[in-house]
Design a protein around this motif. Sequence first.
Motif, PDB file in Angstrom:
ATOM      1  N   GLY A 233      41.302  28.178  37.081  1.00 35.96           N
ATOM      2  CA  GLY A 233      41.952  27.402  38.312  1.00 35.96           C
ATOM      3  C   GLY A 233      42.607  28.090  39.241  1.00 35.96           C
ATOM      4  N   THR A 234      43.568  27.412  39.749  1.00 36.47           N
ATOM      5  CA  THR A 234      44.567  28.170  40.966  1.00 36.47           C
ATOM      6  C   THR A 234      45.240  29.083  40.318  1.00 36.47           C
ATOM      7  N   LEU A 235      45.746  28.959  38.854  1.00 34.62           N
ATOM      8  CA  LEU A 235      46.658  30.141  38.371  1.00 34.62           C
ATOM      9  C   LEU A 235      46.055  31.194  38.164  1.00 34.62           C
ATOM     10  N   SER A 236      44.579  31.287  37.796  1.00 37.24           N
ATOM     11  CA  SER A 236      43.814  32.459  37.289  1.00 37.24           C
ATOM     12  C   SER A 236      43.589  33.086  38.907  1.00 37.24           C
ATOM     13  N   ARG A 237      43.215  32.344  40.034  1.00 43.81           N
ATOM     14  CA  ARG A 237      42.972  33.001  41.298  1.00 43.81           C
ATOM     15  C   ARG A 237      44.149  33.633  41.957  1.00 43.81           C
ATOM     16  N   ALA A 238      45.186  33.051  41.626  1.00 45.28           N
ATOM     17  CA  ALA A 238      46.409  33.513  42.185  1.00 45.28           C
ATOM     18  C   ALA A 238      46.754  34.913  41.587  1.00 45.28           C
ATOM     19  N   ALA A 239      46.624  34.845  40.059  1.00 47.97           N
ATOM     20  CA  ALA A 239      47.253  35.928  39.207  1.00 47.97           C
ATOM     21  C   ALA A 239      46.249  37.205  39.605  1.00 47.97           C
ATOM     22  N   TYR A 240      44.643  36.880  40.107  1.00 42.66           N
ATOM     23  CA  TYR A 240      44.192  37.940  40.442  1.00 42.66           C
ATOM     24  C   TYR A 240      44.381  38.692  41.717  1.00 42.66           C
TER      25      TYR A 240
ATOM     26  N   GLU B  26      55.948  34.553  48.684  1.00 39.02           N
ATOM     27  CA  GLU B  26      55.417  33.207  49.108  1.00 39.02           C
ATOM     28  C   GLU B  26      54.395  32.697  48.253  1.00 39.02           C
ATOM     29  N   ARG B  27      53.394  33.474  48.065  1.00 39.46           N
ATOM     30  CA  ARG B  27      52.430  32.835  46.944  1.00 39.46           C
ATOM     31  C   ARG B  27      53.114  32.544  45.706  1.00 39.46           C
ATOM     32  N   VAL B  28      53.755  33.194  44.852  1.00 40.66           N
ATOM     33  CA  VAL B  28      54.628  32.888  44.045  1.00 40.66           C
ATOM     34  C   VAL B  28      55.525  32.033  43.982  1.00 40.66           C
ATOM     35  N   ARG B  29      56.198  31.792  45.043  1.00 39.10           N
ATOM     36  CA  ARG B  29      57.159  30.728  45.302  1.00 39.10           C
ATOM     37  C   ARG B  29      56.486  29.206  45.396  1.00 39.10           C
ATOM     38  N   LEU B  30      55.278  29.297  46.036  1.00 35.59           N
ATOM     39  CA  LEU B  30      54.583  28.000  45.928  1.00 35.59           C
ATOM     40  C   LEU B  30      54.119  27.691  44.669  1.00 35.59           C
ATOM     41  N   LEU B  31      54.012  28.338  43.675  1.00 36.48           N
ATOM     42  CA  LEU B  31      53.462  28.221  42.554  1.00 36.48           C
ATOM     43  C   LEU B  31      54.596  27.981  41.514  1.00 36.48           C
ATOM     44  N   HIS B  32      55.694  27.956  42.086  1.00 36.33           N
ATOM     45  CA  HIS B  32      57.052  27.694  41.340  1.00 36.33           C
ATOM     46  C   HIS B  32      57.202  28.848  40.346  1.00 36.33           C
TER      47      HIS B  32
ATOM     48  N   TRP C 286      57.875  52.342  40.626  1.00 42.14           N
ATOM     49  CA  TRP C 286      58.164  51.037  41.211  1.00 42.14           C
ATOM     50  C   TRP C 286      57.574  49.994  40.297  1.00 42.14           C
ATOM     51  N   ARG C 287      58.338  48.786  40.139  1.00 40.35           N
ATOM     52  CA  ARG C 287      57.915  48.009  39.148  1.00 40.35           C
ATOM     53  C   ARG C 287      57.693  46.468  39.984  1.00 40.35           C
ATOM     54  N   LEU C 288      56.607  46.094  39.816  1.00 37.71           N
ATOM     55  CA  LEU C 288      56.359  44.287  40.111  1.00 37.71           C
ATOM     56  C   LEU C 288      56.140  43.591  39.082  1.00 37.71           C
ATOM     57  N   VAL C 289      57.193  42.679  38.911  1.00 37.05           N
ATOM     58  CA  VAL C 289      56.792  41.794  37.802  1.00 37.05           C
ATOM     59  C   VAL C 289      56.920  40.383  38.498  1.00 37.05           C
ATOM     60  N   VAL C 290      55.884  39.525  37.890  1.00 31.10           N
ATOM     61  CA  VAL C 290      55.671  38.232  38.361  1.00 31.10           C
ATOM     62  C   VAL C 290      55.482  37.265  36.957  1.00 31.10           C
ATOM     63  N   ARG C 291      56.132  36.168  37.159  1.00 31.56           N
ATOM     64  CA  ARG C 291      56.034  35.086  35.918  1.00 31.56           C
ATOM     65  C   ARG C 291      55.371  33.753  36.631  1.00 31.56           C
ATOM     66  N   LEU C 292      54.236  33.429  36.518  1.00 33.01           N
ATOM     67  CA  LEU C 292      53.614  31.997  36.701  1.00 33.01           C
ATOM     68  C   LEU C 292      53.835  31.115  35.836  1.00 33.01           C
ATOM     69  N   PRO C 293      54.424  29.899  35.972  1.00 37.52           N
ATOM     70  CA  PRO C 293      54.450  28.850  34.815  1.00 37.52           C
ATOM     71  C   PRO C 293      53.023  28.261  34.479  1.00 37.52           C
ATOM     72  N   VAL C 294      52.694  27.938  33.440  1.00 33.17           N
ATOM     73  CA  VAL C 294      51.240  27.447  33.161  1.00 33.17           C
ATOM     74  C   VAL C 294      51.084  26.055  33.478  1.00 33.17           C
ATOM     75  N   ARG C 295      52.379  25.369  33.896  1.00 33.17           N
ATOM     76  CA  ARG C 295      52.227  23.778  34.115  1.00 33.17           C
ATOM     77  C   ARG C 295      51.588  23.676  35.289  1.00 33.17           C
ATOM     78  N   VAL C 296      51.249  24.669  36.221  1.00 30.64           N
ATOM     79  CA  VAL C 296      50.782  24.476  37.662  1.00 30.64           C
ATOM     80  C   VAL C 296      49.272  24.050  37.277  1.00 30.64           C
ATOM     81  N   SER C 297      49.012  22.890  38.010  1.00 31.64           N
ATOM     82  CA  SER C 297      47.630  22.396  37.710  1.00 31.64           C
ATOM     83  C   SER C 297      46.679  23.152  38.600  1.00 31.64           C
ATOM     84  N   ALA C 298      45.403  23.176  38.074  1.00 30.17           N
ATOM     85  CA  ALA C 298      44.091  23.962  38.683  1.00 30.17           C
ATOM     86  C   ALA C 298      43.679  22.914  40.019  1.00 30.17           C
TER      87      ALA C 298
END
Length: 413
Positions: free
Chosen positions: A314-321, A382-388, A401-413
């Motif tokens: 769902g949303t988490l997979s699309r945002a991660a891509y 902004e995208r990461v902030r909207l996904l908390h 150069w390092r890009l690090v993102v952590r997305l919580p899995v509680r975000v519903s699809a």
Amino acid sequence: MIRGIRPLLRGSTYSGVLFAYCGALASLPLLPLALLPALSWRSAPESVQIVLVLLVWAVLVGVVGLARPVRRALVVSARRLLRVPLPNPVAGRRTSGSRGLDRWRTPIWLVLHVAVGWTGALASGVLFIMGLSLPGNWLGGEARASLFGTSVRVSGGWSWVVAAACILLAVAVCVLVTKALRWSAPRLLGPSAAERLALAAERELLLAERNRIAHELHDSIGHTLTAATIQAAVAGEVLSADPAAARAAMRSIEESTRAALEDLDYVLGVLREEQSGTAPTRTLADLPELLDRLRHAGAVVEPELSGELAQVQGTLSRAAYRILQEGLTNALRHGAGGPIEVRVAAGSDGLDLTVVNRTGARTGPGPGAFPTSGHGLPGLAERVRLLHGEFRAGPDGTQHWRLVVRLPVRVSA
């Protein structure tokens, strides 16, 4: 004097008076119904019967104003004749705030419209008749003007003065009628507080959707153009020495641009508010294809995938891509040509994404410096902030150069 007549010369005054008089005439079919209670109560005093007729007439006019088509017709006519900017009512829906006083705004306006129309028509009509009839007695006749039981003889040159005053008063009545309707129309026919909140919410949803589309377009087209530019440079350099590698680079350009055209076609359809096809979805399942395109562009990619990525949906997979796509695009644009490390780790409480690349002068084939809009990292944040989620990007030592993102899995699809 000229300033006093100037309002009459405006087209909105004529059309406003016409609007008021039409409202008065439109209420005439209801008058016979309003007379019925007075006719059935013949023993009542005349003054009581007149008040009763007026009250019943006002109630009937107000009941007509409860119909939705009536409000829409009033809004359209007021916008055209009064020249008042009024938005169209929201069709087919009553907001929660339409109950109570908001529901009676249109009936109140209709009663006011009829009352102002009749008052203006009678007052201006009487004044115009007086203004036209008084000068006819200047050959020696005599005229009398009576008001509230007081009679004044008007003769000689005074008849012209009184006639001119009557005409000016009639003009003033017309101007006042128009101004009264123009003042009350936005307050009674305009959107209520509940409707304004509903319109604002719809506008916010529209802007959010367009902002999301802008992110999708930036990520997809930006990545495709960057990869295609590098692949074209690679093909140009190895065309003579290694035709097979050049053909592979050209095929990669064809595949990536075809995918970008699908995204572009969908985005343009939404922006034009046309019926477009289903939005092309890119998820973590498409990550191997993305990495292959990078390799065809000459990049060295070192992926490290761990966890149950297939369970990320769902949303988490699309945002991660999209996040990985933007991070890899930035690595292609600004990297020094060394290996690009990509780490994706799916855990029980979150999804970790990391992209690391070398910084400095680009080596190997490629266009060198790429122009950039500067919206990439802010858009990612902004995208990461909207996904908390958590977002961090910046230098890692002196050469990476390092890009690090952590997305919580509680975000519903």
